[in-house]
Design a protein around this motif. Structure first.
Motif, PDB file in Angstrom:
ATOM      1  N   ALA A 166       0.856  -1.190   0.000  1.00 26.32           N
ATOM      2  CA  ALA A 166       0.000   0.000   0.000  1.00 26.32           C
ATOM      3  C   ALA A 166       0.886   1.232   0.000  1.00 26.32           C
ATOM      4  N   VAL A 167       0.244   2.387  -0.088  1.00 26.10           N
ATOM      5  CA  VAL A 167       0.941   3.666   0.033  1.00 26.10           C
ATOM      6  C   VAL A 167       0.033   4.651   0.760  1.00 26.10           C
ATOM      7  N   TRP A 168       0.631   5.437   1.640  1.00 30.13           N
ATOM      8  CA  TRP A 168      -0.071   6.554   2.259  1.00 30.13           C
ATOM      9  C   TRP A 168       0.181   7.795   1.414  1.00 30.13           C
ATOM     10  N   ILE A 169      -0.857   8.594   1.209  1.00 28.16           N
ATOM     11  CA  ILE A 169      -0.730   9.873   0.511  1.00 28.16           C
ATOM     12  C   ILE A 169      -1.471  10.925   1.327  1.00 28.16           C
ATOM     13  N   GLY A 170      -0.820  12.055   1.588  1.00 28.32           N
ATOM     14  CA  GLY A 170      -1.441  13.121   2.366  1.00 28.32           C
ATOM     15  C   GLY A 170      -2.329  14.006   1.509  1.00 28.32           C
ATOM     16  N   PHE A 171      -3.436  14.469   2.084  1.00 32.62           N
ATOM     17  CA  PHE A 171      -4.419  15.280   1.362  1.00 32.62           C
ATOM     18  C   PHE A 171      -4.443  16.687   1.944  1.00 32.62           C
ATOM     19  N   PRO A 172      -4.324  17.746   1.122  1.00 40.14           N
ATOM     20  CA  PRO A 172      -4.252  19.116   1.630  1.00 40.14           C
ATOM     21  C   PRO A 172      -5.519  19.536   2.379  1.00 40.14           C
ATOM     22  N   HIS A 173      -5.325  20.235   3.512  1.00 37.71           N
ATOM     23  CA  HIS A 173      -6.496  20.684   4.269  1.00 37.71           C
ATOM     24  C   HIS A 173      -6.335  22.070   4.870  1.00 37.71           C
ATOM     25  N   MET A 174      -5.122  22.643   4.882  1.00 41.11           N
ATOM     26  CA  MET A 174      -4.924  23.959   5.470  1.00 41.11           C
ATOM     27  C   MET A 174      -4.763  24.992   4.354  1.00 41.11           C
ATOM     28  N   ALA A 175      -5.806  25.747   4.096  1.00 39.17           N
ATOM     29  CA  ALA A 175      -5.813  26.664   2.955  1.00 39.17           C
ATOM     30  C   ALA A 175      -4.671  27.672   3.009  1.00 39.17           C
TER      31      ALA A 175
ATOM     32  N   VAL B  31      -4.729   9.958   3.292  1.00 36.38           N
ATOM     33  CA  VAL B  31      -4.825  10.392   4.686  1.00 36.38           C
ATOM     34  C   VAL B  31      -5.413  11.801   4.738  1.00 36.38           C
ATOM     35  N   VAL B  32      -6.598  11.918   5.352  1.00 39.43           N
ATOM     36  CA  VAL B  32      -7.299  13.204   5.432  1.00 39.43           C
ATOM     37  C   VAL B  32      -7.431  13.596   6.895  1.00 39.43           C
TER      38      VAL B  32
ATOM     39  N   ASP C 259       0.946  19.079   7.746  1.00 39.23           N
ATOM     40  CA  ASP C 259       1.057  19.237   6.308  1.00 39.23           C
ATOM     41  C   ASP C 259       1.004  17.861   5.652  1.00 39.23           C
ATOM     42  N   ILE C 260       0.978  17.835   4.316  1.00 38.94           N
ATOM     43  CA  ILE C 260       0.724  16.579   3.612  1.00 38.94           C
ATOM     44  C   ILE C 260       1.983  15.768   3.346  1.00 38.94           C
ATOM     45  N   TRP C 261       3.145  16.226   3.780  1.00 36.26           N
ATOM     46  CA  TRP C 261       4.401  15.634   3.323  1.00 36.26           C
ATOM     47  C   TRP C 261       4.760  14.379   4.128  1.00 36.26           C
ATOM     48  N   LEU C 262       4.018  13.315   3.870  1.00 32.83           N
ATOM     49  CA  LEU C 262       4.180  12.069   4.629  1.00 32.83           C
ATOM     50  C   LEU C 262       5.500  11.358   4.336  1.00 32.83           C
ATOM     51  N   ARG C 263       6.171  11.714   3.249  1.00 34.67           N
ATOM     52  CA  ARG C 263       7.507  11.175   3.009  1.00 34.67           C
ATOM     53  C   ARG C 263       8.426  11.530   4.169  1.00 34.67           C
ATOM     54  N   ASP C 264       8.163  12.693   4.772  1.00 30.97           N
ATOM     55  CA  ASP C 264       9.030  13.201   5.833  1.00 30.97           C
ATOM     56  C   ASP C 264       8.480  12.963   7.228  1.00 30.97           C
ATOM     57  N   THR C 265       7.166  12.978   7.382  1.00 29.95           N
ATOM     58  CA  THR C 265       6.569  12.842   8.714  1.00 29.95           C
ATOM     59  C   THR C 265       6.109  11.421   9.007  1.00 29.95           C
ATOM     60  N   GLY C 266       5.894  10.621   7.977  1.00 24.28           N
ATOM     61  CA  GLY C 266       5.449   9.246   8.176  1.00 24.28           C
ATOM     62  C   GLY C 266       6.604   8.320   8.511  1.00 24.28           C
ATOM     63  N   PRO C 267       6.299   7.105   8.964  1.00 25.07           N
ATOM     64  CA  PRO C 267       7.350   6.140   9.282  1.00 25.07           C
ATOM     65  C   PRO C 267       7.961   5.566   8.009  1.00 25.07           C
ATOM     66  N   ILE C 268       9.184   5.081   8.113  1.00 20.51           N
ATOM     67  CA  ILE C 268       9.847   4.380   7.021  1.00 20.51           C
ATOM     68  C   ILE C 268       9.875   2.898   7.377  1.00 20.51           C
TER      69      ILE C 268
ATOM     70  N   SER D 234       4.667  13.765  -0.875  1.00 20.72           N
ATOM     71  CA  SER D 234       3.371  13.587  -0.207  1.00 20.72           C
ATOM     72  C   SER D 234       3.049  12.130   0.099  1.00 20.72           C
ATOM     73  N   SER D 235       3.943  11.215  -0.239  1.00 25.97           N
ATOM     74  CA  SER D 235       3.626   9.784  -0.156  1.00 25.97           C
ATOM     75  C   SER D 235       4.680   9.030   0.655  1.00 25.97           C
ATOM     76  N   GLN D 236       4.270   7.869   1.168  1.00 27.62           N
ATOM     77  CA  GLN D 236       5.202   6.943   1.817  1.00 27.62           C
ATOM     78  C   GLN D 236       4.667   5.532   1.635  1.00 27.62           C
ATOM     79  N   GLN D 237       5.460   4.685   0.998  1.00 28.60           N
ATOM     80  CA  GLN D 237       4.999   3.347   0.651  1.00 28.60           C
ATOM     81  C   GLN D 237       5.202   2.335   1.792  1.00 28.60           C
ATOM     82  N   LEU D 238       4.386   1.285   1.745  1.00 34.75           N
ATOM     83  CA  LEU D 238       4.531   0.148   2.645  1.00 34.75           C
ATOM     84  C   LEU D 238       4.992  -1.043   1.809  1.00 34.75           C
TER      85      LEU D 238
END
Length: 327
Positions: free
Chosen positions: A14-23, A56-57, A83-92, A321-325
């Motif tokens: 799978a892959v996580w992708i972040g979705f923009p929410h802060m205008a 991810v919303v 923010d949506i940058w899950l490459r950096d904030t998500g787990p590896i 914006s993404s991080q794969q599993l």
């Protein structure tokens, strides 16, 4: 036991992708950013032929917005995030199969520059959903700061990993040891600076990416006004001096400006999915050439260009914006 981070072209569950929410983070372009992210998610899902996409919303309101933009097969995961940058904030994820573990690194907002609530919690929250053992790491690392080929070879930049705003007490040698312990890195190629206008302090996933074992793609400047021509030249020289690496040319989009400032636009921010390689497109002359070049490098996958002028307004692109599993 030391586990390796798999190459991105290895199979994904799978892959996580972040979705923009802060205008306020999107310079009036949040709707365009949402469309870009949704198109990215749809391309990776590829009508069910690709991989499971977990968009991810932040809340139920964002879930409703996202549901109108993505294909029915794309999963929507409500999980508060910054923010949506899950490459950096998500787990590896390190390891494969039953040996997989989630490495949850510290995150300090790219050197305390863009502080947003939720950024420091999302890594642990996503890691907990995997069912893998979770290892909290005691040092700062962003996934966009490293790229690997799956054999123990890793590329990074001095501008990012040696920046005093990340791990001021760690030396170059200390960082190499920690990358070995956390991600199984055995050979580490240090490039110099990242792209002009890159707010992450030179993430390597905008500059140089592995496209095969021992094969490193580096852009070629697009004309005399390409702001990153010296950066590309220096990266190529360092990679050649390192030895044992095949360097592959990829196009550069050249000079791309947003609001009168140079944007860190790069085709290197592509994402390698199970069935699709998604390439950022900026509405410039080299868009088609970049897609064709990556199609040739990944003949078993479909390479597609997806508009990225909306998402680049927030400072990054699809890979960010993404991080794969990995499977």
């Amino acid at each position: 036991m030391t586990l390796r981070m798999p190459a991105e072209w290895a199979p994904h569950d799978a892959v996580w992708i972040g979705f923009p929410h802060m205008a306020e983070e999107w310079s009036g372009r949040i709707d365009a950013a949402r469309r870009d992210v949704a198109a990215f998610a749809n391309a990776v899902h590829d009508g069910g032929r690709g991989e499971e996409v977990r968009l991810v919303v932040n809340d139920e309101e964002q879930a409703e917005i996202a549901a109108k933009l993505v294909d029915p097969g794309v999963s929507i995961l409500v999980q508060p995030l910054g923010d949506i940058w899950l490459r950096d904030t998500g787990p590896i994820i390190a390891g494969t199969g039953a040996a997989r573990r989630a490495r949850n690194f510290r995150f300090n907002w790219w050197g305390e520059k863009f502080i947003m609530p939720g950024d420091q919690e999302i890594g642990g929250a996503l890691a907990a959903t995997t069912g893998f053992p979770v290892d909290d790491q005691d040092w700062v690392l962003e996934g966009g700061g490293v790229d690997v080929d799956g054999t123990g070879l890793c590329v990074t930049t001095e501008e990012c990993l040696l920046n005093l705003n990340r791990n001021p007490l760690l030396t170059r040698e200390d960082i190499a040891v920690r990358l070995h312990q956390s991600l199984g890195v055995e050979r580490l190629l240090w490039l110099g600076n990242g792209l002009v206008g890159d707010h992450t302090d030179g993430h390597v996933d905008n500059l140089a990416r592995f496209v095969g074992e021992g094969r490193l793609a580096i852009p070629v400047a697009a004309g005399d006004d390409d702001p990153n021509a010296p950066v590309y030249t220096d990266a190529r020289a360092r990679a050649e001096a390192f030895g044992g690496i095949e360097i592959v040319d990829l196009p550069s989009p050249g000079r791309v400006e947003m609001g009168g400032e140079i944007a860190a636009a790069s085709y290197m921010n592509f994402y390698i999915g199970n069935s699709t390689v998604v390439v950022p497109a900026y509405g410039v002359a080299n868009d088609r050439a970049a897609v064709d070049a990556l199609a040739a490098l990944f003949p078993g996958r479909r390479a597609v260009g997806v508009p990225a002028l909306g998402i680049i307004a927030g400072g990054g692109s699809f890979h960010c914006s993404s991080q794969q599993l990995p499977s």
